[in-house]
Design a protein around this motif. Structure first.
Motif, short mmCIF file in Angstrom:
data_model
loop_
_atom_site.label_atom_id
_atom_site.label_comp_id
_atom_site.label_asym_id
_atom_site.label_seq_id
_atom_site.Cartn_x
_atom_site.Cartn_y
_atom_site.Cartn_z
N PHE A 245 31.56 35.74 30.12
CA PHE A 245 32.78 35.37 30.83
C PHE A 245 32.75 35.90 32.26
CE2 PHE A 245 37.59 36.17 31.22
CZ PHE A 245 37.79 34.95 31.85
N LYS A 246 32.34 37.15 32.43
CA LYS A 246 32.26 37.73 33.76
C LYS A 246 31.23 36.99 34.62
CE LYS A 246 33.87 42.43 32.79
NZ LYS A 246 33.57 43.87 32.82
N GLU A 247 30.15 36.56 34.01
CA GLU A 247 29.15 35.80 34.75
C GLU A 247 29.73 34.47 35.23
OE1 GLU A 247 25.84 35.49 32.13
OE2 GLU A 247 25.09 37.52 32.54
N LYS A 248 30.53 33.85 34.39
CA LYS A 248 31.18 32.59 34.78
C LYS A 248 32.13 32.80 35.96
CE LYS A 248 29.71 29.35 31.94
NZ LYS A 248 29.10 28.09 32.45
N LEU A 249 32.87 33.89 35.94
CA LEU A 249 33.79 34.18 37.04
C LEU A 249 33.02 34.41 38.34
CD1 LEU A 249 36.30 36.56 35.22
CD2 LEU A 249 36.73 34.22 35.97
N LEU A 250 31.85 35.04 38.23
CA LEU A 250 31.00 35.21 39.41
C LEU A 250 30.48 33.88 39.92
CD1 LEU A 250 28.92 38.40 38.50
CD2 LEU A 250 30.29 38.10 40.57
N GLU A 251 30.02 33.04 39.00
CA GLU A 251 29.50 31.73 39.39
C GLU A 251 30.58 30.88 40.06
OE1 GLU A 251 27.88 29.81 35.98
OE2 GLU A 251 26.45 31.42 35.54
N ALA A 252 31.80 31.00 39.57
CA ALA A 252 32.89 30.22 40.14
C ALA A 252 33.34 30.77 41.49
CB ALA A 252 34.07 30.19 39.17
N GLY A 253 33.06 32.04 41.74
CA GLY A 253 33.48 32.68 42.98
C GLY A 253 34.80 33.43 42.86
N VAL A 254 35.36 33.47 41.65
CA VAL A 254 36.65 34.13 41.45
C VAL A 254 36.56 35.63 41.74
CG1 VAL A 254 38.41 34.75 39.73
CG2 VAL A 254 37.45 32.45 39.76
N THR A 255 35.53 36.26 41.22
CA THR A 255 35.37 37.71 41.40
C THR A 255 35.25 38.07 42.88
OG1 THR A 255 34.21 37.82 39.27
CG2 THR A 255 33.99 39.71 40.74
N GLN A 256 34.43 37.32 43.59
CA GLN A 256 34.24 37.59 45.01
C GLN A 256 35.54 37.35 45.79
OE1 GLN A 256 32.42 35.74 42.93
NE2 GLN A 256 30.30 35.46 43.64
N TYR A 257 36.23 36.28 45.44
CA TYR A 257 37.49 35.94 46.13
C TYR A 257 38.52 37.04 45.95
CZ TYR A 257 42.05 33.69 46.71
OH TYR A 257 43.35 33.40 47.07
N LEU A 258 38.71 37.50 44.72
CA LEU A 258 39.71 38.55 44.47
C LEU A 258 39.31 39.85 45.17
CD1 LEU A 258 40.56 37.99 40.68
CD2 LEU A 258 41.84 37.25 42.71
N ASN A 259 38.02 40.14 45.19
CA ASN A 259 37.56 41.35 45.87
C ASN A 259 37.83 41.28 47.36
OD1 ASN A 259 36.16 43.94 45.67
ND2 ASN A 259 34.49 42.96 46.79
N VAL A 260 37.62 40.10 47.95
CA VAL A 260 37.90 39.92 49.38
C VAL A 260 39.39 40.08 49.66
CG1 VAL A 260 37.98 38.22 51.24
CG2 VAL A 260 35.89 38.50 49.90
N MET A 261 40.23 39.47 48.82
CA MET A 261 41.67 39.55 49.01
C MET A 261 42.17 41.00 48.88
SD MET A 261 42.53 36.53 49.83
CE MET A 261 44.32 36.64 49.77
N LYS A 262 41.59 41.73 47.96
CA LYS A 262 41.95 43.14 47.79
C LYS A 262 41.59 43.93 49.04
CE LYS A 262 40.48 47.27 45.27
NZ LYS A 262 39.60 47.82 44.20
N HIS A 263 40.40 43.71 49.57
CA HIS A 263 39.96 44.48 50.74
C HIS A 263 40.68 44.05 52.02
CE1 HIS A 263 36.69 45.84 48.08
NE2 HIS A 263 36.68 46.88 48.87
#
Length: 293
Positions: A245-263
């Motif tokens: 599931f985490k790999e899918k979120l990475l592939e979709a760009g969700v993880t990166q997007y949320l990390n950017v918004m947090k920073h």
């Protein structure tokens, strides 16, 4: 917090129930935030009175945590979720009122101003929660505003209450970075909530930054995850494991997007902190505890 309950509740049943809720808390970050600001702005505070203020802040936050779980009908591992619903609602209302009463009992010359902060930010948090409950968020901008009110208000309250207690002043910078730190924390919590089995509302099903990002369908993986969202299945059942599931979120760009918004939120907070009229060592203390840790 327990002392406040002891002084206000003479019925053993209710007292023990409230103690149980307080004991469920593992950390007290809002009290720590209040203490940090009080000591940054004045190193000679009345410690006993300051601890009363910190207890009031955490009592209010606990009440809002309970309201949130009871309204969302999730987080069933919490002790207030395994008792009669009416008792749980009344207990959260009691803790909310107790926090205000605890402020009223302060001997601080800024007691009225601190109470005003509690009421101001409580209303903001309630407004943000209602927007969330009504699923009224449609855009990223609206989502960030909802998070600013719902979560950012509580961090801003803790910070501003500490400052007001210390010197009787309000700083626009403290309010603004308090909100931004709260937004960053909420983004992180929302991401972690995606992998928490007992979160029955399945955070993807409510308007959130993650869902709004996925709905833009930047790639096929986003479409795949949206299909999962509406499947009614748990992530491990649908994807096979939390790792997949985490790999899918990475592939979709969700993880990166949320990390950017947090920073982005933390960077805004940093900018406001540096605008405060404080000595460099005090600014560094705030940055170390709020941004760098």
């Amino acid at each position: 917090m327990k002392d406040a309950v002891e002084r206000s509740v003479d019925w053993l049943y209710l007292r023990n129930l409230l103690h149980r809720f307080i004991e469920s808390k593992q950390t007290f970050p809002f009290a720590e935030l209040c203490y940090l600001h009080a000591n940054v702005f004045n190193s000679e505070n009345d410690e006993e009175e300051l601890y009363k203020l910190m207890a009031a802040v955490e009592l209010l936050v606990l009440a809002f945590d309970m309201f949130d779980d009871l309204e969302d009908l999730d987080n069933f591992t919490e002790p207030w979720m395994d008792i009669d619903r009416g008792e749980a609602i009344n207990s959260s209302s009691f803790l909310y009122t107790l926090s205000l009463s605890h402020i009223h009992s302060l001997s601080s010359p800024y007691r009225s101003e601190i109470l005003g902060l509690f009421l101001e930010y409580a209303l903001q948090a309630m407004k943000g929660q209602h927007i969330d409950l009504a699923n009224a968020v449609k855009t990223e901008k609206e989502c960030l505003q909802m998070m600013r009110w719902k979560s950012g208000s509580l961090t801003a309250l803790a910070a501003e209450a500490g400052v007001m207690f210390a010197c009787g002043k309000r700083y626009e910078e403290v309010k603004e970075y308090g909100h931004q730190v709260g937004i960053a924390g909420q983004i992180e919590n929302d991401y972690k909530g995606l992998f928490t089995p007992h979160k029955q509302d399945r955070k993807f099903l409510k308007p959130s930054l993650a869902l709004l990002y996925l709905q833009r369908k930047f790639n096929q993986t986003s479409v795949d995850i949206l299909q999962y969202v509406h499947s009614g299945k748990d992530f491990d059942e649908y994807f096979g494991s939390i790792v997949a599931f985490k790999e899918k979120l990475l592939e979709a760009g969700v993880t990166q997007y949320l990390n950017v918004m947090k920073h982005i939120a933390l960077k805004k907070a940093e900018t406001y902190i540096k605008k405060l009229p404080l000595p460099a060592e005090k600014l560094d203390e705030l940055l170390t505890n709020l941004i760098k840790k």
